[in-house]
Design a protein around this motif. Sequence first.
Motif, PDB file in Angstrom:
ATOM      1  N   ASN A   1       0.864  -1.634   0.175  1.00  0.00           N
ATOM      2  CA  ASN A   1      -0.034  -0.306   0.096  1.00  0.00           C
ATOM      3  C   ASN A   1       0.855   1.122   0.081  1.00  0.00           C
ATOM      4  OD1 ASN A   1      -3.167   1.213  -0.224  1.00  0.00           O
ATOM      5  ND2 ASN A   1      -2.152   1.883   2.311  1.00  0.00           N
TER       6      ASN A   1
ATOM      7  N   TYR B   1      -7.053  -3.557  -0.995  1.00  0.00           N
ATOM      8  CA  TYR B   1      -6.551  -2.251  -0.056  1.00  0.00           C
ATOM      9  C   TYR B   1      -4.743  -2.802   0.112  1.00  0.00           C
ATOM     10  CZ  TYR B   1      -5.793  -7.471   2.488  1.00  0.00           C
ATOM     11  OH  TYR B   1      -4.936  -8.495   2.901  1.00  0.00           O
ATOM     12  N   TYR B   2      -4.508  -4.034  -0.064  1.00  0.00           N
ATOM     13  CA  TYR B   2      -2.712  -4.037  -0.098  1.00  0.00           C
ATOM     14  C   TYR B   2      -2.084  -3.244  -0.908  1.00  0.00           C
ATOM     15  CZ  TYR B   2      -4.103  -7.500  -3.235  1.00  0.00           C
ATOM     16  OH  TYR B   2      -4.790  -8.213  -4.235  1.00  0.00           O
TER      17      TYR B   2
ATOM     18  N   LYS C   1     -14.539   6.348  -1.815  1.00  0.00           N
ATOM     19  CA  LYS C   1     -14.215   5.545  -0.354  1.00  0.00           C
ATOM     20  C   LYS C   1     -13.000   3.920  -0.655  1.00  0.00           C
ATOM     21  CE  LYS C   1     -17.392   7.095   2.345  1.00  0.00           C
ATOM     22  NZ  LYS C   1     -16.801   7.629   3.588  1.00  0.00           N
TER      23      LYS C   1
ATOM     24  N   TYR D   1     -11.119   0.256   0.723  1.00  0.00           N
ATOM     25  CA  TYR D   1     -10.949  -1.124   2.046  1.00  0.00           C
ATOM     26  C   TYR D   1      -9.585  -0.324   2.326  1.00  0.00           C
ATOM     27  CZ  TYR D   1     -15.230  -2.664   1.671  1.00  0.00           C
ATOM     28  OH  TYR D   1     -17.008  -3.899   2.088  1.00  0.00           O
ATOM     29  N   ASN D   2      -9.345  -0.352   3.854  1.00  0.00           N
ATOM     30  CA  ASN D   2      -8.163  -0.377   4.366  1.00  0.00           C
ATOM     31  C   ASN D   2      -8.046  -1.711   4.336  1.00  0.00           C
ATOM     32  OD1 ASN D   2      -9.582  -0.341   6.855  1.00  0.00           O
ATOM     33  ND2 ASN D   2      -9.030   1.044   8.084  1.00  0.00           N
ATOM     34  N   SER D   3      -6.726  -2.174   5.670  1.00  0.00           N
ATOM     35  CA  SER D   3      -6.560  -3.375   5.667  1.00  0.00           C
ATOM     36  C   SER D   3      -6.989  -4.241   6.725  1.00  0.00           C
ATOM     37  CB  SER D   3      -4.446  -3.108   6.276  1.00  0.00           C
ATOM     38  OG  SER D   3      -4.616  -2.470   7.365  1.00  0.00           O
TER      39      SER D   3
ATOM     40  N   GLN E   1     -12.032  -1.896   6.678  1.00  0.00           N
ATOM     41  CA  GLN E   1     -13.311  -0.592   6.821  1.00  0.00           C
ATOM     42  C   GLN E   1     -12.938   0.038   5.232  1.00  0.00           C
ATOM     43  OE1 GLN E   1     -10.502   0.493  10.344  1.00  0.00           O
ATOM     44  NE2 GLN E   1     -11.958   0.012  11.260  1.00  0.00           N
TER      45      GLN E   1
ATOM     46  N   VAL F   1     -12.403   3.511   3.822  1.00  0.00           N
ATOM     47  CA  VAL F   1     -12.431   4.975   4.311  1.00  0.00           C
ATOM     48  C   VAL F   1     -12.927   5.808   3.173  1.00  0.00           C
ATOM     49  CG1 VAL F   1     -11.362   3.957   6.248  1.00  0.00           C
ATOM     50  CG2 VAL F   1     -10.327   4.195   4.222  1.00  0.00           C
TER      51      VAL F   1
ATOM     52  N   THR G   1      -6.266   8.981  -0.713  1.00  0.00           N
ATOM     53  CA  THR G   1      -4.578   9.038  -1.452  1.00  0.00           C
ATOM     54  C   THR G   1      -5.035   9.098  -2.719  1.00  0.00           C
ATOM     55  OG1 THR G   1      -4.864   6.454  -0.830  1.00  0.00           O
ATOM     56  CG2 THR G   1      -3.748   7.395   0.371  1.00  0.00           C
TER      57      THR G   1
END
Length: 509
Positions: free
Chosen positions: A332, A385-386, A473, A475-477, A480, A482, A486
């Motif tokens: 990420n 997410y990664y 939006k 997904y985070n790790s 969720q 968010v 970025t």
Amino acid sequence: MAHLGSRRTRVLTLPVGLALTASLGFLPTSAASAAPSDGLPTAAVSTDGPKLSYVVNTTPVHSTGVVRRAIAAAGGTIVTSHDRIGVIVVHSSNPDFAKTIRNTPGVESAGATRTAPLRSVATTEEGSTELLTAEEAAKAAAAAGPGQEPLEPNQWDMRAIQADEASKINDGSASVTVGVIDTGVDDTHEDLKANFSREQSANCVGGVADTTEGAWRPYTDGSDHGTHVAGTIAAARNGIGVTGVAPGVKVAGIKVSEPGTSLFYTEAVVCGFVWAAEHGIEVTNNSYYVDPWYFNCQDDPDQKALLDALTRATKYAERKGVLNVAAAGNENYDLASHEILDPSSPNDTTPGPRTVDPHKCFDIPTQLPGVVTVSATGVKGFKSYYSSFGLGVADVSAPGGDRWQIPATPDANGRVLSTVLNGQYGYKQGTSMATPHVAGVAALLKSTHPKATPAQLQELLKAQAVNPGCPSKVYNSAGQLVDATTCKGDSKVNGYYGHGVVNALNAVK
């Protein structure tokens, strides 16, 4: 993709020596080396250091014989010499070998390819694959429609890039080969053997190509990474298992991973690109980064030497008609930023955290000039997410899987299903899995436009991609949703998807 990852940007400027290499070329001789010492006696040198592997990069205006004699005098033994690109692979136990040889006329750069001594180790398994169960296979087969492979209902990734629709028009040409530079490919798998090219396969571990029967296969109890990648590219439409993006093209296995570690050292990867260049391969898939440094900094003489050697190798392959495709990585990272914390280098001894500028310290091969950089998406179309990313760095995107983005398939598994060892099928996620989708689409483009150069293929890849623009939006790790703060750019080019998600149907129209 375990440590296996990669990334790329276009801000890398070739040093003067490499610019000369590209324009003038090196000696038009075979890759085999002369006798290490050219018959000359060597002076006494220290041999009390660890035995390491080195790359010595020569300038195009000096005789390699002078450099060979200097290597021998400094306590080095030549393993092989890629004279067409001016890269010599050397073993030495002299702790001052690199420092000494750098002062030799005709040497542009030289450095150790690792920080750990050369050694033989027992093989191990990565342990990152979730095998398809018999129950999941039965559910998929029951859901398969006319003309579908038995496990195709679970291949959400193929539908995401319309590979299923493309297959009705063009499966790809058997005259196009994708070289899988990786941990080896199991060509005995029922879904791979029909499309496997033995003549274009080799084991490059150590820096010298070995074409012994089966040398390209994974080590016993070794990693299934390369086999999974190969299935995504070209698993056959044969009524068995899964299908690849381009089930009509060929795949070759070019093994470059050290036994027992899945480490990819420079001498092996250079050999892999040179092999691809000289054996008629049109596309290479590179789902890894070159160890032991996640980023190779130009102000470090050892790391600069690795960067120089691999730049020469990839540019040579490109000049020979090879398009190189590489993964953007699973950390990420914003590769367009100027400050990244690298906690994992060197990964073959004791890593220590360091802060690097990816405009000056490069993840290779993905940040090398001319290499296509691939980020990953999940079934919902969000960046995984990664997945690493970066405006002006990511070229295109493709399905790599995401455990937080779950498809409505019989298996309800958000990762990518493909071929693995022992005739089985399994799930993986990573930019390693996104990259073979792009390599497969590139192979379809080459099938459709057989005279296209690597540069033209890269432009075609970008042109056929579908860009959804920056999402609101992501997904985070932790799974969720968010704000996607970025993501920089617009619906033409942005940091998450580059020019967009590749589309196989567009590629064959």
